[in-house]
Design an enzyme around this catalytic site. Structure first.
Site, PDB file in Angstrom:
ATOM      1  N   SER A 207     -55.863   2.725  21.432  1.00 49.16           N
ATOM      2  CA  SER A 207     -54.331   2.704  21.571  1.00 49.16           C
ATOM      3  C   SER A 207     -54.421   3.385  19.634  1.00 49.16           C
ATOM      4  CB  SER A 207     -53.391   2.327  22.365  1.00 49.16           C
ATOM      5  OG  SER A 207     -52.114   2.338  21.561  1.00 49.16           O
ATOM      6  N   THR A 208     -53.248   2.554  19.332  1.00 49.25           N
ATOM      7  CA  THR A 208     -52.818   2.514  17.490  1.00 49.25           C
ATOM      8  C   THR A 208     -54.584   2.564  16.863  1.00 49.25           C
ATOM      9  OG1 THR A 208     -50.786   2.038  18.193  1.00 49.25           O
ATOM     10  CG2 THR A 208     -51.741   1.816  15.762  1.00 49.25           C
ATOM     11  N   HIS A 234     -54.166   6.841  24.091  1.00 51.56           N
ATOM     12  CA  HIS A 234     -52.767   6.860  24.374  1.00 51.56           C
ATOM     13  C   HIS A 234     -52.174   7.102  23.203  1.00 51.56           C
ATOM     14  CE1 HIS A 234     -52.385   1.907  25.109  1.00 51.56           C
ATOM     15  NE2 HIS A 234     -52.743   2.855  26.716  1.00 51.56           N
ATOM     16  N   MET A 328     -52.030  -1.689  19.931  1.00 49.71           N
ATOM     17  CA  MET A 328     -51.200  -2.225  20.195  1.00 49.71           C
ATOM     18  C   MET A 328     -51.586  -3.097  21.266  1.00 49.71           C
ATOM     19  SD  MET A 328     -47.955  -1.177  17.719  1.00 49.71           S
ATOM     20  CE  MET A 328     -47.052  -2.075  18.341  1.00 49.71           C
ATOM     21  N   ASP A 331     -53.433  -3.540  27.095  1.00 46.86           N
ATOM     22  CA  ASP A 331     -53.825  -2.545  28.224  1.00 46.86           C
ATOM     23  C   ASP A 331     -55.693  -2.349  27.956  1.00 46.86           C
ATOM     24  OD1 ASP A 331     -54.030  -0.528  29.657  1.00 46.86           O
ATOM     25  OD2 ASP A 331     -54.186   0.972  28.349  1.00 46.86           O
TER      26      ASP A 331
END
Length: 389
Positions: A207-208, A234, A328, A331
């Site tokens: 993600s991030t 993401h 973050m 997930d």
């Protein structure tokens, strides 16, 4: 300690709105604003903020040029705001190449379902990127470091105290000795040896900070990499196609945005489309991808690492090598649990090389991690692991 933020945008309305959102959190303080990139460079030098939020399209000096100039002299984390268009995506990836840490859609309604949730996402993201001090340009460039290099990682170790991320405990909270020793079965990089396990799929979730991490890994894989790779990042729907195209021009393997009914082929990486779920179906000798709409209120992320990992576990059982990278939240944790129960192996990026040590931390805290690996070492470890499987 309060995180000091400089907001840069040519829209006075956006500057005011973002200031209101960030200043509502006692941990954040907007110390000033700038209306163009040149003013941003001047104020960054004078004020030395902890984080800068940066628009891309501005008069006098654009955001990408401003990022380059600021990072030539200061290691300040910069969070970009971008429009959700193809051109916006291209410019955003150019900003990441220039050294920006992460990005968010400029329209708040594209960030979350309501204003309150969007505000929380914005505040959390600013806090997250504040913990990293980038070394500057090249973290997202085609001149990625060689896999397994002993060079310092482009995402430097933060000297800031780490606030617990959603879905996991801090390393300190897990106690001493180090997390790898506490988990017992975890293999440290220094002692890495190929497990000898046989694989038919590599699955990577992030993600991030993921765009930088994925490029670093994928551009260091050889053209004859023997397995298919599925990528769950993401990312907004408008960005995944452009991101896959960009990666494909830089990597030796083929990289594409996944399409419904794609047959998994060795040496090809399939990026999950934004806004949808990517599922693995079929059997381990002929598996295909299904791309589906998902209106379930129970699933926050689209695509979701948990969803894809879970379907990979059902199809491939113990023949998946999963890697959870910077991001973050948590997930991927439950999907990784299913993979482990099926006999597959799970690696997690180490805290020092993460932009946000949330998703990998959730894997580690749940006792699901077989290997903790630095970003610079992921590609090399992958090659060694699958070669000896």
């Amino acid at each position: 300690m309060t995180i000091r933020v400089l907001i840069v945008d040519d829209s006075s309305f956006f500057r005011r709105r973002l200031t209101e959102i960030l200043d509502s959190d006692p941990q954040l303080e907007v110390i000033d604003t700038a209306s163009d990139g040149r003013e941003a460079v001047t104020k960054a030098l004078a004020l030395k903020p902890d984080v800068i939020t940066m628009d891309i399209e501005m008069p006098v000096l654009d955001g990408i040029s401003a990022v380059r100039e600021i990072l030539q002299s200061q290691r300040i984390p910069i969070l970009m705001f971008s429009s959700l268009t193809h051109e916006g995506a291209k410019a955003t990836f150019d900003a990441l190449e220039a050294g920006a840490v992460d990005f968010l859609p400029k329209k708040f309604e594209d960030i979350a379902r309501d204003k309150e949730e969007a505000g929380n996402v914005l505040r959390d993201r600013v806090k997250a990127v504040a913990r990293k001090r980038p070394l500057g340009r090249s973290t997202f460039s085609s001149s990625a470091l060689t896999s397994g290099s002993s060079s310092t990682d482009s995402t430097a170790v933060s000297t800031r105290p780490v606030t617990p991320a959603a879905g996991g405990l801090t390393r300190a909270a897990l106690g001493r000795p180090q997390l790898s020793e506490r988990l017992g079965s975890t293999v440290r990089n220094a002692n890495f040896k190929a497990s000898g396990q046989s694989y038919k799929l590599v699955a990577i979730g992030t993600s991030t900070g993921g765009p930088v991490a994925l490029q670093r890994i994928l551009t260091n894989l050889p053209a004859d990499f023997p397995l298919p790779i599925i990528l769950i990042q993401h990312m907004p729907a408008a960005f995944t196609g452009a991101f896959a195209q960009r990666l494909n021009t830089l990597a030796k393997i083929e990289i594409k945005e996944a399409a419904d009914n794609d047959i998994l082929r060795p040496g090809v990486a399939y990026l999950a489309p934004g806004g949808k779920q990517m599922l693995v179906e079929g059997n381990d000798n002929q598996a295909r991808l299904r791309i589906k709409e998902d209106d379930s209120p129970r699933i926050t992320f689209k695509p979701s690492v948990d969803v894809t990992f879970a379907t990979a576990a059902r199809v491939f059982q113990d023949k998946v090598l999963a890697v959870v990278l910077t991001g973050m939240g948590a997930d991927g944790r439950e999907g990784a649990r299913m993979l482990k129960q099926a006999g597959s192996r799970v690696w997690a990026q180490d805290e020092a090389s993460c932009v946000v040590y949330g998703m990998p931390q959730a894997i580690a805290a749940a006792g699901l991690m077989d290997l903790e690996v630095s970003l610079n070492e992921v590609a090399g470890r992958l090659i060694t692991e699958v070669k000896h499987g």
